[in-house]
Design a protein around this motif. Structure first.
Motif, PDB file in Angstrom:
ATOM      1  N   LEU A 176      -0.076  21.654  24.160  1.00  0.00           N
ATOM      2  CA  LEU A 176      -1.102  21.792  23.137  1.00  0.00           C
ATOM      3  C   LEU A 176      -2.387  22.375  23.724  1.00  0.00           C
ATOM      4  N   VAL A 177      -2.717  21.994  24.947  1.00  0.00           N
ATOM      5  CA  VAL A 177      -3.899  22.559  25.610  1.00  0.00           C
ATOM      6  C   VAL A 177      -3.782  24.079  25.651  1.00  0.00           C
ATOM      7  N   GLY A 178      -2.584  24.570  25.984  1.00  0.00           N
ATOM      8  CA  GLY A 178      -2.368  26.012  26.005  1.00  0.00           C
ATOM      9  C   GLY A 178      -2.489  26.625  24.623  1.00  0.00           C
ATOM     10  N   ASP A 179      -1.907  25.956  23.622  1.00  0.00           N
ATOM     11  CA  ASP A 179      -1.935  26.501  22.260  1.00  0.00           C
ATOM     12  C   ASP A 179      -3.330  26.491  21.672  1.00  0.00           C
ATOM     13  N   LEU A 222      -0.625  21.434  38.733  1.00  0.00           N
ATOM     14  CA  LEU A 222      -2.019  21.010  38.843  1.00  0.00           C
ATOM     15  C   LEU A 222      -2.810  21.981  39.710  1.00  0.00           C
ATOM     16  N   ASN A 223      -2.227  22.377  40.824  1.00  0.00           N
ATOM     17  CA  ASN A 223      -2.916  23.330  41.703  1.00  0.00           C
ATOM     18  C   ASN A 223      -3.176  24.656  40.978  1.00  0.00           C
ATOM     19  N   GLN A 224      -2.209  25.073  40.164  1.00  0.00           N
ATOM     20  CA  GLN A 224      -2.390  26.305  39.390  1.00  0.00           C
ATOM     21  C   GLN A 224      -3.556  26.161  38.434  1.00  0.00           C
ATOM     22  N   ARG A 225      -3.635  25.027  37.784  1.00  0.00           N
ATOM     23  CA  ARG A 225      -4.710  24.797  36.808  1.00  0.00           C
ATOM     24  C   ARG A 225      -6.051  24.800  37.522  1.00  0.00           C
ATOM     25  N   LEU A 226      -6.143  24.144  38.678  1.00  0.00           N
ATOM     26  CA  LEU A 226      -7.410  24.126  39.419  1.00  0.00           C
ATOM     27  C   LEU A 226      -7.768  25.528  39.914  1.00  0.00           C
ATOM     28  N   GLN A 227      -6.755  26.297  40.316  1.00  0.00           N
ATOM     29  CA  GLN A 227      -7.013  27.669  40.752  1.00  0.00           C
ATOM     30  C   GLN A 227      -7.560  28.499  39.596  1.00  0.00           C
ATOM     31  N   HIS A 228      -6.967  28.278  38.404  1.00  0.00           N
ATOM     32  CA  HIS A 228      -7.419  28.978  37.205  1.00  0.00           C
ATOM     33  C   HIS A 228      -8.884  28.634  36.917  1.00  0.00           C
ATOM     34  N   ILE A 243       3.606  35.411  28.051  1.00  0.00           N
ATOM     35  CA  ILE A 243       3.199  34.585  26.910  1.00  0.00           C
ATOM     36  C   ILE A 243       1.792  35.021  26.516  1.00  0.00           C
ATOM     37  N   GLY A 244       1.703  35.574  25.316  1.00  0.00           N
ATOM     38  CA  GLY A 244       0.387  36.002  24.834  1.00  0.00           C
ATOM     39  C   GLY A 244      -0.115  35.056  23.768  1.00  0.00           C
ATOM     40  N   ARG A 245      -1.405  34.823  23.769  1.00  0.00           N
ATOM     41  CA  ARG A 245      -1.997  33.964  22.748  1.00  0.00           C
ATOM     42  C   ARG A 245      -3.144  34.691  22.099  1.00  0.00           C
ATOM     43  N   ARG A 246      -3.183  34.614  20.764  1.00  0.00           N
ATOM     44  CA  ARG A 246      -4.291  35.218  20.035  1.00  0.00           C
ATOM     45  C   ARG A 246      -5.539  34.380  20.256  1.00  0.00           C
ATOM     46  N   LYS A 247      -6.677  35.061  20.234  1.00  0.00           N
ATOM     47  CA  LYS A 247      -7.942  34.319  20.373  1.00  0.00           C
ATOM     48  C   LYS A 247      -8.223  33.534  19.103  1.00  0.00           C
ATOM     49  N   VAL A 248      -7.848  34.118  17.949  1.00  0.00           N
ATOM     50  CA  VAL A 248      -8.175  33.502  16.662  1.00  0.00           C
ATOM     51  C   VAL A 248      -6.986  33.669  15.734  1.00  0.00           C
ATOM     52  N   ASN A 249      -6.740  32.641  14.916  1.00  0.00           N
ATOM     53  CA  ASN A 249      -5.853  32.841  13.781  1.00  0.00           C
ATOM     54  C   ASN A 249      -6.443  32.121  12.577  1.00  0.00           C
ATOM     55  N   LEU A 250      -5.801  32.307  11.417  1.00  0.00           N
ATOM     56  CA  LEU A 250      -6.376  31.732  10.202  1.00  0.00           C
ATOM     57  C   LEU A 250      -6.155  30.223  10.165  1.00  0.00           C
ATOM     58  N   GLU A 278      -2.429  34.160  35.218  1.00  0.00           N
ATOM     59  CA  GLU A 278      -2.950  33.746  33.919  1.00  0.00           C
ATOM     60  C   GLU A 278      -4.375  34.238  33.737  1.00  0.00           C
ATOM     61  N   GLU A 279      -4.679  34.761  32.547  1.00  0.00           N
ATOM     62  CA  GLU A 279      -6.062  35.110  32.233  1.00  0.00           C
ATOM     63  C   GLU A 279      -6.246  35.173  30.731  1.00  0.00           C
ATOM     64  N   LYS A 280      -7.356  34.629  30.287  1.00  0.00           N
ATOM     65  CA  LYS A 280      -7.783  34.699  28.880  1.00  0.00           C
ATOM     66  C   LYS A 280      -6.637  34.343  27.932  1.00  0.00           C
ATOM     67  N   GLY A 281      -5.971  33.244  28.224  1.00  0.00           N
ATOM     68  CA  GLY A 281      -4.958  32.747  27.317  1.00  0.00           C
ATOM     69  C   GLY A 281      -3.598  33.376  27.480  1.00  0.00           C
ATOM     70  N   SER A 282      -3.476  34.477  28.220  1.00  0.00           N
ATOM     71  CA  SER A 282      -2.170  35.104  28.427  1.00  0.00           C
ATOM     72  C   SER A 282      -1.621  34.724  29.792  1.00  0.00           C
ATOM     73  N   THR A 283      -0.303  34.536  29.833  1.00  0.00           N
ATOM     74  CA  THR A 283       0.334  34.085  31.079  1.00  0.00           C
ATOM     75  C   THR A 283       1.536  34.960  31.359  1.00  0.00           C
ATOM     76  N   VAL A 284       1.706  35.343  32.604  1.00  0.00           N
ATOM     77  CA  VAL A 284       2.932  36.021  33.054  1.00  0.00           C
ATOM     78  C   VAL A 284       3.576  35.124  34.111  1.00  0.00           C
ATOM     79  N   THR A 285       4.831  34.772  33.884  1.00  0.00           N
ATOM     80  CA  THR A 285       5.552  33.932  34.844  1.00  0.00           C
ATOM     81  C   THR A 285       6.735  34.716  35.381  1.00  0.00           C
ATOM     82  N   TYR A 286       6.853  34.747  36.686  1.00  0.00           N
ATOM     83  CA  TYR A 286       7.929  35.474  37.379  1.00  0.00           C
ATOM     84  C   TYR A 286       8.810  34.428  38.059  1.00  0.00           C
ATOM     85  N   TYR A 287      10.073  34.359  37.609  1.00  0.00           N
ATOM     86  CA  TYR A 287      11.030  33.409  38.203  1.00  0.00           C
ATOM     87  C   TYR A 287      11.893  34.163  39.211  1.00  0.00           C
TER      88      TYR A 287
END
Lengths: 485, 201
Positions: free
Chosen positions: A81-84, A140-146, B194-201, B159-168
């Protein structure tokens, strides 16, 4: 229609205003270990705009109850939810401009979203899932880095949480990650320790020395040992185990509602007033509560804003010793934490617990940073309601020369709505502890009872408690937490 | 009219405030369908990675070399797959997918893991006391594995400004249990945004 709207507004405002009372009511229930009642109380917090807080409080109550899986499930939902919540709801933001900040979704403070990982790490350790605790440490480390990379808040690192992840990585055998976390903890304690009134765990430099030795960096290990008086490495590996007892003390500072009153003068408010600019001027001039006698007063603008309340934990320190419950093997114990090993009932000396983190300090920092914007927003909102009322009360001149209001009911409706919806946002994760203390005991393998002596502000014993059945194997590092009020 | 406008504004505000949460909808979908909800590692990732890596593994020469040398299919056991990522991945599910892909290929023999062997031995022990002589299974003829498969899962997150790229990155290896030689190394990567909008309705 009008009456129903006003009643709904009042109900909404009343429901939000009582959040702080409902959440503070959880504290004595948790302290008395009435967890079922506490969970029922938590369910009452589950409304649309405070769902994150509901999940936080639920996660902590379940952890306290020993339901580590359930606690993790709640805190996992909280993390998602924090992310959303990065995405703001336009309708709620607009609605909050007309009613109160309680309509906005609670997004939480940075340190709150860091401490959800703290409880999840402990949950996984209690479930004997060291690998999962290591995964959580990485999150947690990722979050602190962010937080370090992004501006916007003074909470950009947490020395205690870095230290905790270092201990977990050591347990998981991930020496390189442990080294990174422990060094980050050392640097962070040197920076924020003096200002935040917290202490570096005394063993931290020695942990770094041991880790450096294990990674083959002997000169670095020797340097740490020389600078911090750490012993040399015992030949043949560690024959003792370590218990790290985390004592969580009291509750983090909470917010209450405070009313500010700004005098508005007749010559200030016109048809084309810029509410935002005027609100900023009101705040910057700090004219709250002091009408100037030489100016004609038109209105007293009442604004509700949050205010921090400092309630200090009665426990200001602690000392811990181990008492053997089983015959313990003879083994070198650093610092003589257990003398006369080999006899049931053998008692070690008391070890002082260091105050390693103060969440009330973090909470107050976050509050001070947010306060100017909160006050400005509240003043803008109150001004908008006041101007709406002025327009609703607009008078017209009748044929007989008398002036009367066009729609007197409209003015009352707006006034009633403004009154009912004005309320400060006093939400916070209220069950978090105020302070965290840490005591480290190195002991031969066996079963122990930990005696904890809680100290008052004068350093005198105020309360004693015991933690039984602490099992320890050779080479093991155990992390236990215990809550005191 | 003014009164009506005021009441309408207030009611709209309250309506917007009350518009929180959505209704729940449940529908059955195919287990093979791709469903990405949270952006985290999911069943599709587990299945696709295991199938692709096992296909690669069995397509290499080690399996045929073993058949030529010993005259029988190689016996494989799946050991520890470490999760060194920053996500709680259901490694047990992934191991199950790997075993399924190995067995279904028909090219190898699968050996039970330690937990399964413990259960089997308990049952065999019970049979010595309780089952008939003709049906009780004997001790000392368990099949030993020839190779052990293990590996590690890592992630890199940006991760930046709500968007995240994860590489497995999933690394698996196959080790000969007698001489410790590594006969196969495989790697599979997945990248998610994973992209997130800044605003939605």
């Amino acid at each position: 229609m009008c009456l129903a709207s006003a009643l709904l507004a009042g109900t909404l405002a009343a429901a939000c205003a009582s959040y702080i009372h409902q959440s503070l009511a959880l504290r004595p229930l948790v302290a008395q270990q009435r967890f079922d009642e506490a969970l029922k109380g938590v369910e009452r917090l589950n409304n649309g705009s405070s769902r994150l807080l509901y999940l936080y409080e639920r996660g902590l109550v379940l952890h306290a109850r020993g339901d580590y899986g359930g606690s993790n499930a709640a805190l996992d939902q909280a993390e998602m939810l924090v992310g959303d919540l990065y995405t703001k709801s336009l309708s709620r933001e607009i609605g909050s401009l007309l009613t109160s900040d309680n309509l906005r979704e609670y997004r939480g403070e940075r340190f709150e979203s860091a401490y959800l990982h703290y409880y999840r790490i402990l949950n996984y350790l209690y479930l004997d899932k060291v690998e999962d605790a290591a995964v959580e440490s990485r999150r947690l480390n990722q979050r602190l880095q962010h937080y370090q990379d992004e501006k916007g808040s003074s909470y950009r690192n947490d020395p205690f949480l870095q230290y905790l992840t270092g201990l977990v990585y050591e347990q998981a055998g991930e020496r390189v990650d442990a080294d990174v976390s422990l060094r980050a903890a050392l640097e962070a304690y040197q920076i924020v320790g003096p200002t935040d009134g917290i202490e570096m765990p005394p063993e931290l430099p020695c942990e770094l020395a041991r880790n450096a030795e294990a990674l083959g960096r002997r000169s670095e290990a020797d340097q740490y040992r020389a600078e911090h008086d750490c012993p040399g490495r015992a030949p043949g590996g560690r024959a003792t185990g370590v218990v790290n007892l985390i004592i969580e003390c009291g509750y983090v500072d909470a917010k209450i509602e405070q009313n500010l009153v700004f005098p508005i003068y007749s010559d200030e408010v016109g048809e084309d007033i810029d509410e935002s600019r005027f609100a900023r001027r009101l705040v910057e001039e700090r004219r709250d509560g002091r009408p100037q006698p030489d100016r004609k007063l038109d209105y007293l603008l009442r604004v509700a804003v949050p205010q921090m309340v400092d309630v200090q934990c009665s426990v200001q320190g602690a000392e811990v010793r181990a008492v053997a419950d089983t015959d313990t093997a003879q083994a070198p114990a650093r610092g003589d934490t257990l003398r006369a090993a080999g006899h049931i009932g053998a008692q070690g000396p008391f070890v002082r617990a260091a105050t390693v983190q103060d969440l009330s300090v973090l909470s107050n920092h976050a509050f001070e940073e947010a306060q100017p914007a909160i006050i400005t927003r509240a003043v803008v909102r109150a001004l908008a309601k006041y101007i709406a009322k002025k327009k609703a009360d607009k008078e017209e001149e009748k044929a007989d020369g008398k002036k009367e209001k066009k729609n007197p009911l409209a003015g009352w409706l707006v006034q009633g709505f403004a009154f009912a919806t004005e309320g400060a946002d006093t939400r916070s994760w209220s069950l978090l502890p105020e302070r965290i203390l840490l005591a480290r005991l190195e002991l031969p393998p066996g079963r122990y009872r930990l005696d904890v002596r809680l100290l008052d502000a004068n350093g005198q014993p105020a309360q004693n408690l015991s933690i039984p059945n602490v099992e320890l194997q050779a080479g093991a590092v155990r992390l236990l937490n215990y809550r005191v009020d | 009219m003014r009164l009506f406008k005021v009441a309408l504004l207030l009611s709209t505000t309250l309506l917007l405030a009350g518009c929180a949460g959505t209704g729940k909808v449940v529908s059955r979908i195919s287990p093979d369908s791709v469903t990405d909800l949270s952006g985290r590692w999911n069943d599709t990732d587990s299945r696709l990675v295991s199938e692709e890596m096992i296909n690669d593994c069995l397509g290499q020469s080690w399996a045929m070399d073993h058949v030529v040398k010993y005259g029988k299919k190689p016996a494989v056991i799946v050991g520890v797959i470490q999760n060194k990522s920053s996500e709680h991945i259901a490694v047990g599910t992934f191991v199950g997918d790997i075993e399924r892909a190995l067995i279904n290929s028909g090219k190898i023999q699968m050996v039970a893991n330690p937990e399964e062997r413990e259960q089997v031995r308990d049952e065999r022990s019970d049979q010595q006391n309780n089952a008939s002589e003709e049906t009780a299974k004997r001790w000392g003829i368990e099949k030993g594995a020839d190779y052990m498969m293990g590996g590690v899962i890592n992630t890199i997150t940006d991760e930046e400004k709500g968007s995240t790229v994860t590489y497995y990155q999933v690394d698996l290896n196959l080790i000969h249990l007698e001489d410790n030689s590594k006969v196969w190394l495989g790697q599979k990567n997945i990248k998610k945004f994973i992209g997130r909008r800044k605003v939605n309705l």
